[in-house]
Design a protein around this motif. Structure first.
Motif, PDB file in Angstrom:
ATOM      1  N   ASP A  41     -17.980   2.517  16.004  1.00  0.00           N
ATOM      2  CA  ASP A  41     -16.576   2.114  15.308  1.00  0.00           C
ATOM      3  C   ASP A  41     -16.499   1.261  14.173  1.00  0.00           C
ATOM      4  N   LEU A  42     -17.435   0.144  14.217  1.00  0.00           N
ATOM      5  CA  LEU A  42     -17.263  -0.760  13.004  1.00  0.00           C
ATOM      6  C   LEU A  42     -17.684  -0.008  11.594  1.00  0.00           C
ATOM      7  N   ARG A  43     -18.634   1.146  11.804  1.00  0.00           N
ATOM      8  CA  ARG A  43     -18.951   1.676  10.506  1.00  0.00           C
ATOM      9  C   ARG A  43     -17.832   2.569  10.300  1.00  0.00           C
ATOM     10  N   ALA A  44     -16.750   3.242  11.143  1.00  0.00           N
ATOM     11  CA  ALA A  44     -15.825   3.792  10.662  1.00  0.00           C
ATOM     12  C   ALA A  44     -14.640   3.041  10.051  1.00  0.00           C
ATOM     13  N   ALA A  45     -14.464   1.894  10.475  1.00  0.00           N
ATOM     14  CA  ALA A  45     -13.580   0.640   9.659  1.00  0.00           C
ATOM     15  C   ALA A  45     -13.989   0.465   8.316  1.00  0.00           C
ATOM     16  N   ILE A  46     -15.351   0.442   8.504  1.00  0.00           N
ATOM     17  CA  ILE A  46     -15.755   0.105   6.801  1.00  0.00           C
ATOM     18  C   ILE A  46     -15.717   1.322   5.851  1.00  0.00           C
TER      19      ILE A  46
ATOM     20  N   ILE B 146       0.761  -1.144   0.104  1.00  0.00           N
ATOM     21  CA  ILE B 146       0.035   0.035  -0.122  1.00  0.00           C
ATOM     22  C   ILE B 146       1.045   1.166   0.136  1.00  0.00           C
ATOM     23  N   ASN B 147       0.277   2.431  -0.523  1.00  0.00           N
ATOM     24  CA  ASN B 147       0.931   3.503  -0.355  1.00  0.00           C
ATOM     25  C   ASN B 147       0.690   4.573   0.802  1.00  0.00           C
ATOM     26  N   GLN B 148       1.011   5.543   0.866  1.00  0.00           N
ATOM     27  CA  GLN B 148       1.006   6.406   2.203  1.00  0.00           C
ATOM     28  C   GLN B 148      -0.555   6.743   2.474  1.00  0.00           C
ATOM     29  N   ARG B 149      -1.088   7.071   1.165  1.00  0.00           N
ATOM     30  CA  ARG B 149      -2.690   7.368   1.563  1.00  0.00           C
ATOM     31  C   ARG B 149      -3.308   6.149   1.990  1.00  0.00           C
ATOM     32  N   GLN B 150      -3.278   5.019   1.348  1.00  0.00           N
ATOM     33  CA  GLN B 150      -3.711   3.744   1.769  1.00  0.00           C
ATOM     34  C   GLN B 150      -3.465   3.481   3.145  1.00  0.00           C
ATOM     35  N   LYS B 151      -2.109   3.752   3.406  1.00  0.00           N
ATOM     36  CA  LYS B 151      -1.710   3.277   4.804  1.00  0.00           C
ATOM     37  C   LYS B 151      -2.623   4.222   6.109  1.00  0.00           C
ATOM     38  N   ALA B 152      -2.724   5.298   5.656  1.00  0.00           N
ATOM     39  CA  ALA B 152      -3.239   6.151   6.547  1.00  0.00           C
ATOM     40  C   ALA B 152      -4.883   5.756   6.862  1.00  0.00           C
ATOM     41  N   CYS B 153      -5.537   5.342   5.761  1.00  0.00           N
ATOM     42  CA  CYS B 153      -6.799   4.956   5.750  1.00  0.00           C
ATOM     43  C   CYS B 153      -6.918   3.453   6.603  1.00  0.00           C
ATOM     44  N   LEU B 154      -6.028   2.533   6.214  1.00  0.00           N
ATOM     45  CA  LEU B 154      -5.974   1.372   7.091  1.00  0.00           C
ATOM     46  C   LEU B 154      -5.605   1.427   8.329  1.00  0.00           C
ATOM     47  N   LEU B 155      -4.835   2.333   8.624  1.00  0.00           N
ATOM     48  CA  LEU B 155      -4.342   2.492  10.154  1.00  0.00           C
ATOM     49  C   LEU B 155      -5.770   3.192  10.840  1.00  0.00           C
ATOM     50  N   LYS B 156      -6.726   3.914  10.214  1.00  0.00           N
ATOM     51  CA  LYS B 156      -7.682   4.339  10.958  1.00  0.00           C
ATOM     52  C   LYS B 156      -8.568   3.295  11.066  1.00  0.00           C
ATOM     53  N   ALA B 157      -8.666   2.206  10.102  1.00  0.00           N
ATOM     54  CA  ALA B 157      -9.562   1.184  10.252  1.00  0.00           C
ATOM     55  C   ALA B 157      -9.229   0.257  11.158  1.00  0.00           C
ATOM     56  N   VAL B 158      -7.678  -0.114  11.225  1.00  0.00           N
ATOM     57  CA  VAL B 158      -7.363  -0.858  12.472  1.00  0.00           C
ATOM     58  C   VAL B 158      -7.628  -0.353  14.001  1.00  0.00           C
TER      59      VAL B 158
ATOM     60  N   GLY C 119     -13.031   1.468   2.796  1.00  0.00           N
ATOM     61  CA  GLY C 119     -13.849   1.907   1.350  1.00  0.00           C
ATOM     62  C   GLY C 119     -13.316   3.043   0.876  1.00  0.00           C
ATOM     63  N   GLU C 120     -12.506   3.901   1.550  1.00  0.00           N
ATOM     64  CA  GLU C 120     -11.903   5.096   1.061  1.00  0.00           C
ATOM     65  C   GLU C 120     -10.643   4.490   0.179  1.00  0.00           C
ATOM     66  N   ILE C 121     -10.136   3.546   0.565  1.00  0.00           N
ATOM     67  CA  ILE C 121      -8.876   2.925  -0.198  1.00  0.00           C
ATOM     68  C   ILE C 121      -9.471   2.427  -1.307  1.00  0.00           C
ATOM     69  N   THR C 122     -10.363   1.776  -1.531  1.00  0.00           N
ATOM     70  CA  THR C 122     -10.844   1.218  -2.868  1.00  0.00           C
ATOM     71  C   THR C 122     -11.700   2.084  -3.515  1.00  0.00           C
ATOM     72  N   GLY C 123     -12.227   3.004  -3.030  1.00  0.00           N
ATOM     73  CA  GLY C 123     -13.092   3.937  -3.647  1.00  0.00           C
ATOM     74  C   GLY C 123     -14.533   3.676  -3.707  1.00  0.00           C
ATOM     75  N   GLU C 124     -14.945   2.651  -2.708  1.00  0.00           N
ATOM     76  CA  GLU C 124     -16.171   2.662  -2.505  1.00  0.00           C
ATOM     77  C   GLU C 124     -16.816   3.743  -1.637  1.00  0.00           C
ATOM     78  N   GLU C 125     -16.169   4.169  -0.847  1.00  0.00           N
ATOM     79  CA  GLU C 125     -16.401   5.361  -0.018  1.00  0.00           C
ATOM     80  C   GLU C 125     -15.540   6.442  -0.072  1.00  0.00           C
ATOM     81  N   VAL C 126     -15.650   7.511  -1.037  1.00  0.00           N
ATOM     82  CA  VAL C 126     -14.496   8.684  -1.251  1.00  0.00           C
ATOM     83  C   VAL C 126     -15.177   9.799  -1.386  1.00  0.00           C
ATOM     84  N   THR C 127     -14.550  10.871  -1.021  1.00  0.00           N
ATOM     85  CA  THR C 127     -15.011  12.260  -1.419  1.00  0.00           C
ATOM     86  C   THR C 127     -14.525  12.835  -2.465  1.00  0.00           C
ATOM     87  N   GLU C 128     -15.110  13.886  -2.983  1.00  0.00           N
ATOM     88  CA  GLU C 128     -14.571  14.382  -4.126  1.00  0.00           C
ATOM     89  C   GLU C 128     -13.060  15.129  -4.029  1.00  0.00           C
TER      90      GLU C 128
END
Length: 463
Positions: A431-436, A397-409, A440-449
């Motif tokens: 917190d389970l919704r926050a992890a989801i 993963i790259n640094q953006r993905q790392k930050a998202c996955l760290l929030k999930a963990v 989702g922000e990593i893959t683009g299923e939940e991402v902002t403009e």
């Protein structure tokens, strides 16, 4: 991302343009008016058929004046069988700046809009052709600086990163559904198996952590190592850079202080991109220009991942070498004893006493191209011992993905704390919704403009 993302037809030069060196230059159109614009500009002699995925031969002409701009090939790719899942047209012009730029300008005159950085890939993402990890892998592939980095980008492009992330997210969604079912239909369902929730959340967090652990090593393959060559004047630093890079990047003379600034060269060692910095000889000097170079050398050494401290085998270890070592002793440092050919037959262990510890010690005669292979092995060993290597990586993963996955963990750990503290089920779901959402922000299923704008602004305009 603009308001007319889907409404406008965009155009850009899709290949690097180097005057007198590029044989082919491609101008790419994408959008609902792509074919109509191409038909006005392109004249295909004979009875050539404008069909999807067929190459046409002809001339690019100004629609009004009839002036021929270039002899070219035209490729039409109708939606959805194209990179963007829109109608795409490519003009394959003769390389060089003039014909390609004139073709681009003519497309703009006919109503196309100049593409923003990464907008072709953005449209591919928005149309569902690729997910966000694949989009970022495309950019990684374009910028790959080693075969291993390219392989890692291809793995991401094939979905090998997205697949495990989607599985983790789906498991979280399944657990959330079980919990919310108990909240909404408490009287109609058996009690929730708390132990099952804890086990599943722990497994998800562990799997996520394994992916998270690839971030720093993946960044190494993308960005590479920064290696600084330091030492007293005239010990062979510039000769080392030239021999290593097999070029004359640095000026070499017998005069101390020849190198006045930091000179760099890009290499690949063991699959890892390396930026090698040849620095000015570090010494006290009254020369204003040399003094600036010495200060830059100090900064370069302190910012490097690995430092090569070069000394002269004839002179041995001097107090000035110790002063330089003290500047970089917090960096992984390799001692390079250069000019050993001038002391052949002499036991260096008796001649040179090294009073400080080094990660590795290499004997070299760079003027004779001796010791370079030993130096590369020492760098890889030093990188491995400092946990800098990136071996045996399939995905990273790259640094953006790392930050998202760290929030999930972190959110998953909070869920486990809520379970352990016997808090109400509603607290578990927060917190389970926050992890989801984070996954989702990593893959683009939940991402902002704003996230999309930040990601695609790093792309080149034609991609």
């Amino acid at each position: 991302m603009t308001d007319d993302t889907f409404d406008s037809t965009i155009v850009a030069i899709a290949t690097a343009i180097v005057p007198q060196q590029g044989s082919v230059g491609i101008v790419r159109l994408s959008g609902s008016r792509a074919e109509a614009i191409a038909r006005r500009m392109f004249s295909a002699p004979g009875k050539q058929v404008w069909e999807s995925h067929r190459i046409l031969y002809g001339y690019i002409k100004h629609p009004t004046t009839g002036v021929v701009i270039d002899e070219s090939l035209l490729l039409v790719m109708k939606a959805p069988r194209s990179y963007t899942r829109e109608d795409v047209v490519e003009f394959h012009c003769h390389g060089g700046a003039i014909a390609v730029q004139q073709t681009l300008n003519l497309c703009l005159e006919q109503g196309a809009r100049l593409a923003q950085p990464g907008e072709f890939t953005l449209r591919a993402f928005l149309h569902g052709r690729i997910d966000l990890t694949q989009a970022e892998s495309i950019n990684d592939l374009v910028g790959a600086r080693s075969p291993q980095a390219a392989e890692m980008a291809i793995a991401g492009l094939q979905g090998k990163l997205a697949q495990p992330l989607r599985q983790l997210r789906q498991k979280c969604v399944d657990i959330l559904a079980e919990i919310e079912a108990r909240i909404d239909f408490e009287d109609d369902l058996p009690p929730l198996d708390t132990n099952w929730v804890k086990i599943e959340i722990d497994r998800i967090a562990t799997d996520a952590q394994h992916i998270l652990d690839t971030a720093d090593r993946g960044e190494l393959l993308r960005a590479g190592l920064k290696v600084a060559i330091v030492g007293r004047p005239n010990v062979g630093k510039s000769s080392l850079l030239n021999a290593w890079s097999r070029s004359d990047r640095a000026i070499v003379t017998d005069l101390p202080g020849t190198t006045r600034d930091v000179v760099d060269s890009q290499l690949v060692v063991g699959g890892i991109p390396i930026q090698v910095l040849d620095t000015a000889g570090i010494r006290e000097t009254e020369d204003k220009v040399e003094k600036i170079g010495v200060e830059r050398s100090r900064r370069a050494a302190q910012a490097a991942d690995i430092v090569l401290l070069v000394i002269d085998a004839q002179a041995g270890w001097l107090p000035e070498d110790r002063a330089i070592f003290d500047l970089i002793c917090d960096r992984p440092t390799i001692l390079v004893i250069n000019k050993v050919d001038l002391v052949d037959g002499i036991d260096l262990s008796d001649r040179i006493s090294i009073p400080v510890p080094f990660s590795q010690i290499v004997h070299a005669a760079v003027a004779l191209d001796r010791g370079i292979d030993l130096l590369e092995s020492a760098i890889l060993t030093c990188a491995r011992s400092s946990n800098l290597t990136a071996s045996n990586l399939d995905i990273a993963i790259n640094q953006r993905q790392k930050a998202c996955l760290l929030k999930a963990v972190q959110s998953l750990h909070k869920v486990m704390e809520a379970v352990a503290d016997r808090l109400p089920l509603d607290f578990w779901t927060i917190d389970l919704r926050a992890a989801i959402a984070a996954i989702g922000e990593i893959t683009g299923e939940e991402v902002t403009e704003s996230v999309l704008d930040r990601i695609f602004s790093r792309f080149c305009i034609g991609k």
